[in-house]
Design an enzyme around this catalytic site. Sequence first.
Site, PDB file in Angstrom:
ATOM      1  N   ASN A  42       0.834  -1.194   0.000  1.00  0.00           N
ATOM      2  CA  ASN A  42       0.000   0.000   0.000  1.00  0.00           C
ATOM      3  C   ASN A  42       0.877   1.256   0.000  1.00  0.00           C
ATOM      4  O   ASN A  42       1.976   1.281   0.572  1.00  0.00           O
ATOM      5  CB  ASN A  42      -1.027   0.012   1.126  1.00  0.00           C
ATOM      6  CG  ASN A  42      -0.488  -0.341   2.487  1.00  0.00           C
ATOM      7  OD1 ASN A  42       0.578  -0.917   2.621  1.00  0.00           O
ATOM      8  ND2 ASN A  42      -1.228   0.015   3.512  1.00  0.00           N
ATOM      9  N   CYS A  53      -4.081   0.613  -2.466  1.00  0.00           N
ATOM     10  CA  CYS A  53      -3.933  -0.592  -1.645  1.00  0.00           C
ATOM     11  C   CYS A  53      -2.845  -1.514  -2.202  1.00  0.00           C
ATOM     12  O   CYS A  53      -2.536  -1.494  -3.406  1.00  0.00           O
ATOM     13  CB  CYS A  53      -5.237  -1.369  -1.616  1.00  0.00           C
ATOM     14  SG  CYS A  53      -6.564  -0.571  -0.714  1.00  0.00           S
ATOM     15  N   GLU A  55      -2.975  -4.753  -2.738  1.00  0.00           N
ATOM     16  CA  GLU A  55      -3.481  -5.688  -3.759  1.00  0.00           C
ATOM     17  C   GLU A  55      -3.486  -5.029  -5.133  1.00  0.00           C
ATOM     18  O   GLU A  55      -3.057  -5.606  -6.130  1.00  0.00           O
ATOM     19  CB  GLU A  55      -4.918  -6.107  -3.431  1.00  0.00           C
ATOM     20  CG  GLU A  55      -5.096  -6.827  -2.112  1.00  0.00           C
ATOM     21  CD  GLU A  55      -5.445  -5.874  -0.983  1.00  0.00           C
ATOM     22  OE1 GLU A  55      -4.787  -4.823  -0.837  1.00  0.00           O
ATOM     23  OE2 GLU A  55      -6.364  -6.210  -0.214  1.00  0.00           O
ATOM     24  N   CYS A  86     -10.343  -4.784   0.769  1.00  0.00           N
ATOM     25  CA  CYS A  86     -11.403  -3.774   0.668  1.00  0.00           C
ATOM     26  C   CYS A  86     -12.244  -4.010  -0.589  1.00  0.00           C
ATOM     27  O   CYS A  86     -11.870  -4.752  -1.495  1.00  0.00           O
ATOM     28  CB  CYS A  86     -10.813  -2.368   0.678  1.00  0.00           C
ATOM     29  SG  CYS A  86     -10.177  -1.829  -0.918  1.00  0.00           S
ATOM     30  N   CYS A  89     -10.602  -3.268  -4.036  1.00  0.00           N
ATOM     31  CA  CYS A  89      -9.670  -4.319  -4.484  1.00  0.00           C
ATOM     32  C   CYS A  89     -10.426  -5.551  -4.953  1.00  0.00           C
ATOM     33  O   CYS A  89     -10.025  -6.210  -5.914  1.00  0.00           O
ATOM     34  CB  CYS A  89      -8.694  -4.667  -3.372  1.00  0.00           C
ATOM     35  SG  CYS A  89      -7.497  -3.337  -3.074  1.00  0.00           S
TER      36      CYS A  89
HETATM   37  N1  THU Z   1      -5.391  -1.334   2.635  1.00  0.00           N
HETATM   38  C1  THU Z   1      -4.856  -2.171   1.694  1.00  0.00           C
HETATM   39  O1  THU Z   1      -3.723  -1.978   1.236  1.00  0.00           O
HETATM   40  N2  THU Z   1      -5.612  -3.205   1.276  1.00  0.00           N
HETATM   41  C2  THU Z   1      -6.881  -3.477   1.724  1.00  0.00           C
HETATM   42  O2  THU Z   1      -7.545  -4.364   1.192  1.00  0.00           O
HETATM   43  C3  THU Z   1      -7.425  -2.727   2.858  1.00  0.00           C
HETATM   44  C4  THU Z   1      -6.719  -1.468   3.185  1.00  0.00           C
HETATM   45  C5  THU Z   1      -4.557  -0.210   3.110  1.00  0.00           C
HETATM   46  C6  THU Z   1      -5.034   1.141   2.679  1.00  0.00           C
HETATM   47  C7  THU Z   1      -4.407   2.010   3.737  1.00  0.00           C
HETATM   48  O3  THU Z   1      -3.072   2.296   3.374  1.00  0.00           O
HETATM   49  C8  THU Z   1      -4.393   1.136   4.977  1.00  0.00           C
HETATM   50  O4  THU Z   1      -4.545  -0.194   4.515  1.00  0.00           O
HETATM   51  C9  THU Z   1      -5.485   1.451   5.993  1.00  0.00           C
HETATM   52  O5  THU Z   1      -6.729   1.474   5.383  1.00  0.00           O
END
Ligand code: THU
Length: 129
Positions: A42, A53, A55, A86, A89
């Site tokens: 991320n 994110c 992913e 999320c 993603c």
């Molecule tokens: N985040 C991800 O990288 N992937 C996800 O599926 C959920 C959230 C990151 C986004 C942000 O940098 C941190 O997690 C908190 O939301």
Amino acid sequence: MVATNLIELAIEASQNAYVPYSHFPIGAAVKTADGQVYTGCNIENASFGLTNCGERTAIFKAISDGHRDLIELAVYGQTEQPVSPCGACRQVMAEFFQQDAKITLIAKNGQTVEMTVGELLPYSFTDLT
Ligand code: THU
């Protein structure tokens, strides 16, 4: 990168996370149909909504390198339970993976859960007709 262990690569990728705001590193590793692996983390921004994110970073790296068929993904987060991707993603996964593609979710203690893309986002929007 040639495919080795997606779980280890996802954990390793989280070390590159740029997370000065959430302090919540995520790592991901995606395998292409021809056996290559792309990793991602991320990447946050002071304008929070611009955050990408882990992913999607991994998936977009593979797509931008010319790949179209992605077959497997692993995601690591420092969560008690295997991390839950999320909604954004999940929608991007639905675009580039088959519904039965394996997604491995990894917790901070290494515990894993395997789900398919179809299980993560049932009845997804996949085309315009
Ligand atoms: N985040 C991800 O990288 N992937 C996800 O599926 C959920 C959230 C990151 C986004 C942000 O940098 C941190 O997690 C908190 O939301």
